[in-house]
Write a protein that holds these residues in place. Structure first.
Motif, mmCIF file in Angstrom:
data_model
loop_
_atom_site.group_PDB
_atom_site.id
_atom_site.type_symbol
_atom_site.label_atom_id
_atom_site.label_comp_id
_atom_site.label_asym_id
_atom_site.label_seq_id
_atom_site.Cartn_x
_atom_site.Cartn_y
_atom_site.Cartn_z
ATOM 1 N N LYS A 1 0.857 -1.192 0.000
ATOM 2 C CA LYS A 1 0.000 0.000 0.000
ATOM 3 C C LYS A 1 0.892 1.240 0.000
ATOM 4 C CE LYS A 1 -3.702 -2.583 0.477
ATOM 5 N NZ LYS A 1 -4.595 -2.831 -0.678
ATOM 6 N N PRO A 2 1.256 1.725 -1.181
ATOM 7 C CA PRO A 2 2.113 2.916 -1.239
ATOM 8 C C PRO A 2 1.496 4.068 -0.450
ATOM 9 C CG PRO A 2 1.856 1.946 -3.411
ATOM 10 C CD PRO A 2 0.876 1.256 -2.514
ATOM 11 N N SER A 3 2.302 4.724 0.344
ATOM 12 C CA SER A 3 1.776 5.808 1.174
ATOM 13 C C SER A 3 2.900 6.751 1.583
ATOM 14 C CB SER A 3 1.114 5.245 2.438
ATOM 15 O OG SER A 3 2.099 4.661 3.292
ATOM 16 N N LYS A 4 2.508 7.913 2.063
ATOM 17 C CA LYS A 4 3.487 8.878 2.565
ATOM 18 C C LYS A 4 4.279 8.279 3.726
ATOM 19 C CE LYS A 4 0.015 11.612 3.257
ATOM 20 N NZ LYS A 4 -0.831 12.726 3.701
ATOM 21 N N GLU A 5 3.574 7.529 4.565
ATOM 22 C CA GLU A 5 4.223 6.941 5.737
ATOM 23 C C GLU A 5 5.225 5.864 5.329
ATOM 24 O OE1 GLU A 5 0.903 9.240 6.696
ATOM 25 O OE2 GLU A 5 0.894 7.438 5.430
ATOM 26 N N LEU A 6 4.869 5.071 4.311
ATOM 27 C CA LEU A 6 5.765 4.008 3.873
ATOM 28 C C LEU A 6 7.000 4.594 3.194
ATOM 29 C CD1 LEU A 6 5.988 0.926 3.852
ATOM 30 C CD2 LEU A 6 4.949 0.929 1.571
ATOM 31 N N ILE A 7 6.814 5.671 2.457
ATOM 32 C CA ILE A 7 7.958 6.356 1.850
ATOM 33 C C ILE A 7 8.901 6.857 2.933
ATOM 34 C CG2 ILE A 7 8.648 8.452 0.613
ATOM 35 C CD1 ILE A 7 6.207 8.023 -1.188
ATOM 36 N N GLU A 8 8.353 7.496 3.957
ATOM 37 C CA GLU A 8 9.187 7.992 5.051
ATOM 38 C C GLU A 8 9.906 6.850 5.755
ATOM 39 O OE1 GLU A 8 8.858 11.011 8.866
ATOM 40 O OE2 GLU A 8 7.064 9.868 8.289
ATOM 41 N N SER A 9 9.193 5.740 5.969
ATOM 42 C CA SER A 9 9.776 4.603 6.669
ATOM 43 C C SER A 9 10.971 4.028 5.914
ATOM 44 C CB SER A 9 8.709 3.513 6.871
ATOM 45 O OG SER A 9 9.276 2.366 7.475
ATOM 46 N N TYR A 10 10.810 3.788 4.627
ATOM 47 C CA TYR A 10 11.921 3.248 3.847
ATOM 48 C C TYR A 10 13.057 4.261 3.741
ATOM 49 C CZ TYR A 10 9.887 -1.178 2.308
ATOM 50 O OH TYR A 10 9.395 -2.451 2.261
ATOM 51 N N ALA A 11 12.715 5.528 3.559
ATOM 52 C CA ALA A 11 13.750 6.555 3.445
ATOM 53 C C ALA A 11 14.595 6.627 4.717
ATOM 54 C CB ALA A 11 13.113 7.907 3.149
ATOM 55 N N LYS A 12 13.945 6.633 5.858
ATOM 56 C CA LYS A 12 14.677 6.734 7.131
ATOM 57 C C LYS A 12 15.449 5.463 7.459
ATOM 58 C CE LYS A 12 12.054 10.393 9.449
ATOM 59 N NZ LYS A 12 11.188 10.755 10.604
ATOM 60 N N SER A 13 14.982 4.325 6.939
ATOM 61 C CA SER A 13 15.712 3.077 7.176
ATOM 62 C C SER A 13 17.071 3.084 6.486
ATOM 63 C CB SER A 13 14.896 1.875 6.685
ATOM 64 O OG SER A 13 14.935 1.758 5.266
ATOM 65 N N VAL B 1 16.180 8.018 -4.184
ATOM 66 C CA VAL B 1 14.753 8.190 -4.484
ATOM 67 C C VAL B 1 14.210 6.957 -5.198
ATOM 68 C CG1 VAL B 1 13.130 9.469 -5.948
ATOM 69 C CG2 VAL B 1 14.768 10.703 -4.513
ATOM 70 N N LYS B 2 14.978 6.463 -6.155
ATOM 71 C CA LYS B 2 14.562 5.291 -6.919
ATOM 72 C C LYS B 2 14.348 4.083 -6.004
ATOM 73 C CE LYS B 2 15.938 2.652 -11.026
ATOM 74 N NZ LYS B 2 15.579 1.349 -10.459
ATOM 75 N N THR B 3 15.268 3.864 -5.075
ATOM 76 C CA THR B 3 15.171 2.732 -4.155
ATOM 77 C C THR B 3 13.954 2.853 -3.247
ATOM 78 O OG1 THR B 3 17.566 2.391 -4.174
ATOM 79 C CG2 THR B 3 16.359 1.487 -2.303
ATOM 80 N N VAL B 4 13.752 4.029 -2.689
ATOM 81 C CA VAL B 4 12.620 4.255 -1.787
ATOM 82 C C VAL B 4 11.300 4.047 -2.515
ATOM 83 C CG1 VAL B 4 11.389 5.999 -0.440
ATOM 84 C CG2 VAL B 4 13.882 5.790 -0.239
ATOM 85 N N ARG C 1 20.957 11.452 4.635
ATOM 86 C CA ARG C 1 20.838 12.272 5.841
ATOM 87 C C ARG C 1 19.619 13.178 5.751
ATOM 88 N NH1 ARG C 1 24.635 17.312 5.051
ATOM 89 N NH2 ARG C 1 25.059 17.235 2.817
ATOM 90 N N ILE C 2 19.257 13.741 6.888
ATOM 91 C CA ILE C 2 18.132 14.667 6.972
ATOM 92 C C ILE C 2 18.656 16.083 7.121
ATOM 93 C CG2 ILE C 2 16.140 15.391 8.354
ATOM 94 C CD1 ILE C 2 15.708 12.461 9.092
ATOM 95 N N ASN C 3 18.136 16.984 6.303
ATOM 96 C CA ASN C 3 18.436 18.405 6.433
ATOM 97 C C ASN C 3 17.134 19.188 6.459
ATOM 98 O OD1 ASN C 3 21.274 17.559 4.779
ATOM 99 N ND2 ASN C 3 21.494 19.059 6.423
ATOM 100 N N GLU D 1 11.821 19.579 7.126
ATOM 101 C CA GLU D 1 12.890 18.615 6.887
ATOM 102 C C GLU D 1 12.700 17.860 5.564
ATOM 103 O OE1 GLU D 1 14.196 17.451 11.469
ATOM 104 O OE2 GLU D 1 12.755 16.198 10.390
ATOM 105 N N PHE D 2 13.817 17.505 4.981
ATOM 106 C CA PHE D 2 13.824 16.625 3.811
ATOM 107 C C PHE D 2 14.980 15.652 3.979
ATOM 108 C CE2 PHE D 2 16.478 20.239 2.853
ATOM 109 C CZ PHE D 2 17.555 19.743 2.111
ATOM 110 N N ILE D 3 14.879 14.511 3.316
ATOM 111 C CA ILE D 3 15.907 13.477 3.412
ATOM 112 C C ILE D 3 16.491 13.252 2.025
ATOM 113 C CG2 ILE D 3 14.164 11.633 3.203
ATOM 114 C CD1 ILE D 3 15.946 9.952 5.111
ATOM 115 N N HIS D 4 17.801 13.118 1.947
ATOM 116 C CA HIS D 4 18.465 13.009 0.655
ATOM 117 C C HIS D 4 19.803 12.319 0.812
ATOM 118 C CE1 HIS D 4 20.855 17.025 1.238
ATOM 119 N NE2 HIS D 4 20.417 16.588 2.401
#
Length: 386
Positions: A240-252, A274-277, A350-352, A341-344
């Motif tokens: 279920k693609p979602s904003k929360e799932l994107i954040e979860s994978y990105a932060k992992s 971005v592609k991986t997330v 990292r988060i900036n 904040e954004f992650i990149h």
């Protein structure tokens, strides 16, 4: 286009040879077709040149688009131009029946040229399906699911014909869901077979008590721990693609090293991150940041950080001037909180922040922000959904 045709006719009527000025006109026609069918050389091949040989226009080079070549030939024929077609349409004869391939390593490196010293331009992870375009020595020119074209060492892929590719597509597969791990030679996990990365896929032979017995694209058998993988079909059904799932994978992926051309959890550049997330959210996105900005829905047109939602892509680079076009060089993912904040991936994942009052404020990103795009809940031919 009509004017060019008329000029070509006049030139050939009054001239018994194909002179330099005529060749230049032919090239203009060729360039217009290239712009129409292959404006981005990273995802399409149209490399056709002309030469005069005994008053005949000889077409040479290669393309992966037979339609584009046919349009060129029709334009020449319409103008009563004698020509000989020597253009190679890819896949070429070096491929034979093996028109597909699968990535055979946890991560296979794709390069700008068919040699190990060439630039790393992207990567594909285990089980990625590839189109084979041509072979040269120990390297093969392939096209990825996002249409990126590059060279891969033959040791990193397994070649398949139509039947074997269909068997792979129809098989029950496993997807690896841990960032980094291993497969093993034995059911007791005492001997490593190979490393694994997030999103890698292999064929399931048998489900055992604590593992899956699997088959790699090259036929090797191994074992993957159950807690580190899922049946691909089951994973897709429950995804279920979602904003929360994107954040979860990105932060992992926080702390993962930056790697130019990288698209795996071993190391990734900004667009590879971005592609991986997004892959783990069911999207096959364009490869590079300059391509990713052309997909999805435009948000925050006024560059005020307004209307952004968690998961939106933020783009950075050189802004357009009267003399230069905009140049996109970086991308990150907006986290949608009151800290801006954004992650990149820059030095590492990292988060900036875009908030100048915070210690994680990124001055360069703030000064070079170009706008944002939304992929979630958007239909767009520029990206695929699994």
């Amino acid at each position: 286009m009509r004017i060019i045709k008329y000029v070509l006719v006049i030139i050939l009527f009054y001239s018994c040879t194909i002179d330099k000025s005529s060749i230049e006109l032919f090239q203009r026609l060729n360039d217009s077709i290239q712009f129409k069918y292959a404006p981005d050389k990273r995802v399409a091949i149209y490399d056709i040149s002309f030469k005069s040989e005994e008053n005949i226009l000889v077409l040479e080079g290669e393309t992966d688009n037979a339609v584009a070549l046919e349009e060129l030939k029709e334009n020449l024929a319409d103008n009563n131009i004698n020509f000989e077609d020597r253009v190679v349409v890819l896949p070429d004869s070096s491929v034979g029946e093996f028109v597909y391939a699968l990535a055979n390593n946890s991560v296979s490196n794709l390069r700008s040229k068919g040699k190990h010293s060439a630039e790393l331009v992207t990567q594909v992870i285990l089980g990625t399906e590839l189109k084979v375009l041509k072979k040269h020595g120990s390297f093969t020119l392939v096209q990825t699911p996002e249409k990126y074209i590059a060279w891969v060492d033959n040791g990193g892929i397994t070649f398949l014909n139509e039947n074997k590719f269909k068997n792979w597509k129809d098989s029950e597969r496993l997807i690896y869901i841990k960032n980094i791990g291993n497969s093993y030679q034995d059911e007791g996990f005492s001997m490593v077979l190979t490393d694994m990365v997030l999103g890698g896929k292999v064929k399931i032979i048998e489900e055992l008590e604590s593992s899956f017995k699997v088959e790699f694209p090259d036929g090797r058998n191994g074992f993957v721990k159950k807690e580190e993988a899922e049946r691909y079909s089951k994973w897709l059904i429950h995804l279920k693609p979602s904003k929360e799932l994107i954040e979860s994978y990105a932060k992992s992926l926080l702390g993962s090293p930056y790697l130019w051309g990288g698209t795996s959890t071993k190391g990734m550049d900004c667009s590879g991150f971005v592609k991986t997330v997004y892959l783990m959210n069911g999207f096959v996105t364009p490869r590079d940041a300059s391509q990713q900005i052309l997909a999805g829905k435009i948000v925050d047109e006024n560059l005020k950080l307004e209307g952004l939602k968690k998961g939106d892509l933020m783009f950075f680079g050189s802004k357009a001037t009267k003399d230069k076009k905009q140049r996109v060089t970086h991308v990150g993912i907006w986290l949608g909180n009151d800290r801006q904040e954004f992650i990149h991936s820059s030095k590492r994942v990292r988060i900036n922040s875009m908030n100048s009052e915070l210690d994680i404020f990124d001055t360069w990103c703030s000064e070079n922000y170009l706008g944002s795009r939304r992929y979630l809940d958007v239909e767009d031919k520029e990206f695929l959904k699994l």
